[in-house]
Structure formats: structure tokens, C-alpha cells
Design a protein around this motif. Sequence first.
Motif, short mmCIF file in Angstrom:
data_model
loop_
_atom_site.label_atom_id
_atom_site.label_comp_id
_atom_site.label_asym_id
_atom_site.label_seq_id
_atom_site.Cartn_x
_atom_site.Cartn_y
_atom_site.Cartn_z
N LYS A 140 0.83 -1.22 0.00
CA LYS A 140 0.00 0.00 0.00
C LYS A 140 0.86 1.27 0.00
O LYS A 140 1.87 1.34 0.69
CB LYS A 140 -0.86 0.04 1.27
N ALA A 141 0.39 2.29 -0.74
CA ALA A 141 0.96 3.63 -0.62
C ALA A 141 -0.21 4.56 -0.28
O ALA A 141 -1.18 4.63 -1.02
CB ALA A 141 1.63 4.05 -1.92
N VAL A 142 -0.09 5.23 0.85
CA VAL A 142 -1.21 6.05 1.35
C VAL A 142 -0.74 7.50 1.42
O VAL A 142 0.33 7.79 1.95
CB VAL A 142 -1.63 5.57 2.76
N PRO A 143 -1.55 8.44 0.87
CA PRO A 143 -1.13 9.84 0.90
C PRO A 143 -1.13 10.41 2.32
O PRO A 143 -2.02 10.09 3.11
CB PRO A 143 -2.17 10.55 0.03
N LYS A 144 -0.10 11.22 2.59
CA LYS A 144 -0.06 11.91 3.87
C LYS A 144 0.66 13.24 3.64
O LYS A 144 1.88 13.27 3.45
CB LYS A 144 0.68 11.08 4.92
N GLY A 145 -0.11 14.33 3.61
CA GLY A 145 0.45 15.64 3.33
C GLY A 145 1.06 15.67 1.94
O GLY A 145 0.43 15.26 0.97
N ASP A 146 2.33 16.10 1.84
CA ASP A 146 3.02 16.15 0.55
C ASP A 146 3.70 14.83 0.22
O ASP A 146 4.45 14.75 -0.75
CB ASP A 146 4.08 17.26 0.56
N ASP A 147 3.44 13.86 1.04
CA ASP A 147 4.13 12.58 0.87
C ASP A 147 3.14 11.42 0.69
O ASP A 147 1.94 11.59 0.82
CB ASP A 147 4.99 12.27 2.11
N TYR A 148 3.74 10.25 0.39
CA TYR A 148 3.01 8.99 0.48
C TYR A 148 3.75 8.12 1.48
O TYR A 148 4.98 8.21 1.61
CB TYR A 148 2.97 8.28 -0.88
N LEU A 149 3.00 7.27 2.17
CA LEU A 149 3.63 6.31 3.08
C LEU A 149 3.44 4.91 2.51
O LEU A 149 2.31 4.48 2.23
CB LEU A 149 2.99 6.38 4.48
N ILE A 150 4.57 4.23 2.30
CA ILE A 150 4.52 2.87 1.70
C ILE A 150 4.74 1.84 2.78
O ILE A 150 5.70 1.93 3.56
CB ILE A 150 5.58 2.71 0.59
N SER A 151 3.86 0.82 2.80
CA SER A 151 4.01 -0.26 3.76
C SER A 151 3.69 -1.60 3.11
O SER A 151 2.69 -1.71 2.40
CB SER A 151 3.06 -0.07 4.95
N GLY A 152 4.54 -2.57 3.38
CA GLY A 152 4.29 -3.91 2.84
C GLY A 152 5.59 -4.59 2.46
O GLY A 152 6.68 -4.05 2.71
N THR A 153 5.46 -5.76 1.86
CA THR A 153 6.65 -6.57 1.55
C THR A 153 6.79 -6.80 0.05
O THR A 153 5.83 -7.16 -0.61
CB THR A 153 6.55 -7.94 2.26
N LYS A 154 7.98 -6.57 -0.44
CA LYS A 154 8.33 -6.93 -1.82
C LYS A 154 9.35 -8.06 -1.76
O LYS A 154 10.18 -8.12 -0.84
CB LYS A 154 8.94 -5.73 -2.55
N LEU A 155 9.28 -8.93 -2.75
CA LEU A 155 10.16 -10.10 -2.73
C LEU A 155 10.80 -10.29 -4.11
O LEU A 155 10.22 -9.87 -5.11
CB LEU A 155 9.32 -11.33 -2.34
N PHE A 156 11.94 -10.94 -4.13
CA PHE A 156 12.70 -11.18 -5.37
C PHE A 156 13.12 -9.85 -6.01
O PHE A 156 13.05 -9.68 -7.23
CB PHE A 156 11.88 -12.01 -6.38
N VAL A 157 13.51 -8.91 -5.19
CA VAL A 157 13.93 -7.60 -5.70
C VAL A 157 15.45 -7.63 -5.85
O VAL A 157 16.18 -7.61 -4.84
CB VAL A 157 13.53 -6.47 -4.74
N GLU A 158 15.91 -7.67 -7.08
CA GLU A 158 17.35 -7.80 -7.31
C GLU A 158 18.07 -6.49 -6.97
O GLU A 158 17.63 -5.42 -7.42
CB GLU A 158 17.61 -8.21 -8.76
N ASN A 159 19.12 -6.62 -6.21
CA ASN A 159 20.03 -5.51 -5.87
C ASN A 159 19.43 -4.43 -4.97
O ASN A 159 19.99 -3.33 -4.87
CB ASN A 159 20.59 -4.85 -7.14
N ALA A 160 18.32 -4.71 -4.31
CA ALA A 160 17.73 -3.72 -3.40
C ALA A 160 18.72 -3.34 -2.30
O ALA A 160 18.74 -2.21 -1.84
CB ALA A 160 16.44 -4.26 -2.78
N VAL A 217 7.68 8.89 1.02
CA VAL A 217 8.14 9.27 -0.32
C VAL A 217 7.44 10.55 -0.73
O VAL A 217 6.21 10.63 -0.67
CB VAL A 217 7.78 8.19 -1.37
N PRO A 218 8.22 11.57 -1.16
CA PRO A 218 7.59 12.81 -1.60
C PRO A 218 6.71 12.55 -2.83
O PRO A 218 7.07 11.73 -3.68
CB PRO A 218 8.77 13.72 -1.97
N LYS A 219 5.60 13.28 -2.94
CA LYS A 219 4.69 13.12 -4.09
C LYS A 219 5.40 13.33 -5.42
O LYS A 219 5.06 12.72 -6.43
CB LYS A 219 3.54 14.12 -3.97
N LYS A 220 6.38 14.23 -5.40
CA LYS A 220 7.07 14.53 -6.67
C LYS A 220 7.90 13.34 -7.17
O LYS A 220 8.38 13.34 -8.30
CB LYS A 220 7.93 15.79 -6.54
N ASN A 221 8.05 12.33 -6.32
CA ASN A 221 8.78 11.14 -6.76
C ASN A 221 7.88 10.08 -7.41
O ASN A 221 8.30 8.97 -7.65
CB ASN A 221 9.52 10.49 -5.58
#
Lengths: 377, 398
Positions: A140-160, A217-221
Motif C-alpha cells: 500500500k501507498a497512502v497519501p499523507k500531506g506532501d508525501d506517500y507512506l509505503i508499507s508492505g513486503t516486496k520479494l525477489f527484488v534484485e540488488n535492493a 516518499v515525496p509526491k514529486k517522486n
Amino acid sequence: MDLGFTEEQEMLRTTARDFLEKECPKSLVKEMAEDEKGYTPELWRKMAELGWMGLAFPEEYGGMGMSFIDLAVLLEEMGRACLPGPFFSTVVLCGFTILEAGNEEQKREFLPKIANGDLILALALTEPSARYDPASIQIKAVPKGDDYLISGTKLFVENAHIADYIICVTRTKNGASPEEGITIFLVDGGSAGISTTLLKTIAGDKQCEVIFDNVRVPKKNMLGELNKGWGVVEKLLEKATAALCAQMVGGAQAALDMSIAYAKERVQFGRPIGSFQAIQHYCANMVTDVDGSKYVTYEAAWKVSNGLPATMEVSMAKAWVSEAYRRVTLLGHQIHGSIGFCMDHDMPLYFKRAKAAEPTFGDADWHREVVAKQLGL
Amino acid sequence: MDFKLTPEQEALKKELDDFLREEMKNAPPGWEAGMEAMFSDEGWPFHRYMARRLSEKGWLVRPWPREYGGVDAPMIEQVIFSEVMGYHRAPGRDIFGIGMIGPTLLVAGNEEQKKEHLPPIARAERFWCQGWSEPNAGSDLASLTTRAVRDGDDYIINGQKTWTSGAHFADWSFILARTNPEEKRSRGISFFLVDMKSPGVTVRPLLGMNGTHLFNEVYYDDVRVPARNRVGEENEGWAITRATMNFERSSIETVGVVKRELEELAAFCKETKWNGKTLSQNPFVRHRLAQLAIEIDVGRALAYRTAWLQEKGGLLLSADAASAAKVYGTELAQRLAYTGYQIMGLYGQVKMGSKWAPLHGSYESSSQLCMGMNLAGGSSEVQRNMIAWFGLGLPRTI
């Protein structure tokens, strides 16, 4: 119709092969499989100096303005060399996403840095469901002010674990269809709340579990439009799959070359084993598989390169090459006999990469289903 | 790299496609069941009719030089032609005349032989068969024992040939016979053109396992052949066979045929309901069909690559590519036949002509014929040898 490469492409191939043979010997490949980072800054820097990172980016963004086919030639050679490191994730997965979805400011900021070799990027797409469909995007990415808040799990992400930035594909809305409500963010790899754990995988590539815990994460991203990210992912997957096929083709060719050379040199019963028909027919099957893989991949790459609809061709290529690369390495092992079973031998490098590439971006069954749909079934 | 056809090539393809769509309406009943119908009493006149029509349209020998009826067309056009022909299951191109002996004479024939034989082939008046294999010389062709003995201005030929496709209709045959029995294997063999009406030539049918009369045995009893019908020098016939075998061996026609068969099979699966669901909803069926589509795409790529290599580098250079395309094409046809048969379930076994035979009973017949195709024109094993020797440089020990 012209099924050949241009003189420049042949030159690129030769340069790349010579360079990688010298700078990326198999000893380095094996060392990097055990290494935590999985790449050496020296080699990364030299590749950047050759212009490889920006090869297929437009010149206005610091690239060389070459085509996707040119990149495919380079990727073939990387597959041949079993090049370790973050080239694929940085340039193909993330560079093309920014090029496709980024706004002018984002492109101007990030692409020249990628081209210079100043940035390493990772694409956080898949989750524990391990699928490549839109319904699998749950983080999930949830808006908060000028930002978004990301929460959750990603898997098989190469070079993270080494990425300066992680491109994260998130769900911002539960829409009427799973495609709706997906949004892409460019996340600073050093943001608070990101924790990465390296997975041990067959090919020793550096895939990670990445947990996002209220990562700001800033919205501009945001890359591309809110809730409309799936179209970008789909396009990217098409390119990435064709690119992976090119890399696999290079590996398959190398496994074939090694096996032929061994069949000519290994003597049993007083003659080279390559003089036995059983071995000759293995070799004949292998070369037919490799050549089939090449042209089915080149056709897909050519379509991608020319901006033509390529869904069918790309899926055909991946379905075919996934199985052909595996068949080629299996026969290659059979020809090598027990020596090929040794950990120090080079043959296992190819088998492991074939097995790792098989499910990546969808296995043969997945792509056969795409082809079935394209056939109107 | 460029996978596009030129606008002219696209136009040629379209024109041929339209022409064949119309002409194939004249095909005798049962034609869909397979190309072997060409060598039947009903099929042969249609084959000759189509050959004449194609000749009138100027399509029969386009890659040949102008003086012999062609237009010096590039190899790629030949491949386009064969692909469309295969797709429509169209007869009319005598593979032995136009595909083998014509190009052989262009390379190795003398002026008199070219003048005598090429025009009737181009006009679709003279049809050929290939007298190479013998009962004890199959894959090991160089061990053939049919004898040709010089007698004045003639040779006297004695021996037996076998697996001769279409010999029961052919006007002429090109054969290999031993002229020097002291020499073993490929040395001492000569290449002859024989009129099938010559006294002493006897043709006996060899029925295939699916009941079709495709192959024959041909006996030569004191058959007198004028010495001017020898192609190339005496005892030097073996070298000529390579030119014969490599011309347009892209196997694209097989790809065209299989593409059509898959389209028909897919259409059948979309409209046929078994147990309340269409066949195409069954995941097994979907994936088998998709896999075949992928394999056809790969086969097409291998075929076009062969033609492209031959166009660029000459016929003899691409023997291994041609062999790969051949073995891939025939094995693909076999996989399609077995997949189709499997999808049909119990109905797959029903022969053409029954109302219970789905898709004209295609698979009862093709699932058997395909086994012959893996052997005809060089077995899959021989093709793999060629790939290993000429393509990969592995040592040749036989």
C-alpha cells in the motif's frame, strides 16, 4: 528482410566480448556469487566509461541514442560472460521505467546519472505471491500531506540491498479492476523504514526481501500518473522480457560453444567423444535450440526496437527460450560428464542461470497462456 | 536487422494468396487430409493442372535465369512462394523437377541438357522422380549397388531403387548408379537422367502405413540410357548430389502446412463443446495450442534464416542450416499431428469420410504420414549428422 547485424553491431559484440573476457573472467563471476554486494565498483566504472549504461538512452539524457537491438547485442554478451552485478536492474528495469513514465525533470535528473554509472537502482515489483499480474500488487501507498507512506513486503527484488533508489510498484486504490489503482514511486534507498534481507538463490544473484514500514516518499517522486501505473509496468515487462531473452541466448550460445569444444577435445575409446553419434546428435539438438532461440528473440527485440506491437512475439520468445536454454544446458552437462558436475567448473554457471531465468518475468506456461489469449482462445 | 518483407514481396504474397484461395476450390474431395493426395489417381491430374496454372502466371521457376523461364528472383521470394503454397496445401510445384533436378542442371548440366530439360519443367510438361535410395543403401547412400555399364554411346543400367515418391506418375527420373565397381562408397558413382518409359523400367507400389500410395520400388533391367544423359563426369556423380539436396531446403512449405493445420485445429477447439465447455477453455488444450504456435514461429524463423544464408552465402555453405530446418520442420509436423490426435480423444482414430471424423479425419492420416516425413529426403539422424559435421565441425567417422 535482413536477418543480419550491422557492422557497428558486430563491432559492439566484439568489443563487449573482448572486454568481458578480460575484465569479467569466470573466477570473478564465481567470487561475486559469494560476495555480499555482488559486483565490483571497478568493473562497474569501466562499463560506464564504455558508455554501456546509457547505450539505449536518448542523447539528450546523457545516452548514446542507440537502439534496443544494439542493447540486445550487448546483453547477449553479458549473458555469455555471466556478468554479475546491477546492470540489468539499473538500466533495463529502472532506466526504461524512468524513460517511459518519468516527467522531464525526473528524466533529466536520473538518466544522465545512470548513464554515468553514478546510480544503482532496483525494481520492487513482485511480492510474496510471486506473480507478474496486477492483482499481485498489494503493497500500500497512502497519501499523507506532501508525501506517500509505503508499507508492505516486496520479494525477489534484485540488488535492493545496494540500490541508491528503489522503484516501487504500489497499490494506491482498490479499483474496479486489478489494473486500476497501481502507482509507481521512486524511493530513496536510504529512506527510514526500508529493511532488506538478501536471499540465497540458485544463481547467486542478489535478490532481496524488502520490507517497507511506513516509508515516506515525496509526491514529486511519483513516476507517471496516479493509479495508472500498470500500463507502464506492462510495457516495461515486455521490454525486460525481451532483454532477458537476449541475455539467455548469450548464455545458451556459450554453453553450446563450451560443449562443442569439449566434445572435440575429450578422448574416450581412443577417439574424441564428439565422433560418437550420440554426442553429435546432442550437439545438433543444442545448436538448433540455440539458433531457434536467437531468431525468435531477435524478432521480438526487433519489434520492441521499432515500437511495433510485440506482446505475442515476446511471449513466444520467453516461452521458447526458457525451455530451450534449460535443454541446452542439460545436454551440455551430459556431454561434459562428471567433470561438469564439479562446483569449480564453468558449466554449472549456465545451468544455474537458465534455472533462475526460467520463472523470471513469467515461465513458459505463463507465456503460453499469453500466446493462447493472443490466438483468441 | 529487419524482419519486414518489401512492399513488392508483400504484394507478391497477397497476389499468390488470392490466386490459390480461388484455385484450391477446384481441389478434389479429401484434399485437406494431406499432401499425399497429390499422388493419387484423383489428385495427380489436379497437381498437373495447378502446375500449368502456376507456370502461366510465371510463378513456377522464378529464381531460375531468364533464358530458362525464370526471372532470377531472390531466394527469399522462393520461400514466400513455398510458404503460401504450403499454407493452401496447393500442389503444382514438382519438388523433384523444380526443386532438385532443375537447379542441379543449372549448376552441373551441360548446355544441351539444360536446353532439353529445363523448358519442359518450367512449362509444367515434364514431371520427375528421384532414384537414389536402394533397399540396402538408405542413410548410407554411398553404398549403392545399381550398376551402369558403358556400351558404345549408351549405358546399360541394372538394379533396384526404392522409396521413389511419385514414380508411378513421373515422366523422368534422375538416378545414381555405380560406374566403377572397383571404387568403394562415394567414388565411382555417376548421375543419370532416365526416361521412365525406357524399356526395362518397372514401377511397383509400396503402400504406406496410412494406406496411401506415395512410394514405389523401381526396377531397372538392362535399361539403355544414352551417354548424353549422364550429368557431369563419369564416376563424379556424388559431388553433384550436394547441389541437388541443398536447393531451397528451407522446409518453409512444412511450416506453411502446419500453420494452416494449427489454425483449423484452434478454430475446431473454439467451437467444439465437450462436457459443457469448449475445448479451448481446457488449460491443457490451450497450452498445447499456444506451444505449437510458438514452435511454428521458431520453425518459420529457422526456415527464413536458411533462405537468407543461402541468398548471401550460396547453397553449399548452409547445408547445416538446411538440415536443421528440415529436421525441425518434420518433427514439428509430427508434434502437431500427435497433439491434434490427442485433443480429438477417441475421435482421433476415425478415418476420413466418416461423419464422426473431426477435421476431415486429418489426424488419423497425418499421425502416420509424419513418420515417413522424418525419413524421406534424409532421415532425422542423417540431418543431425550433417549439422554436427558441417555446422559444428565435429569429426566425421562414417
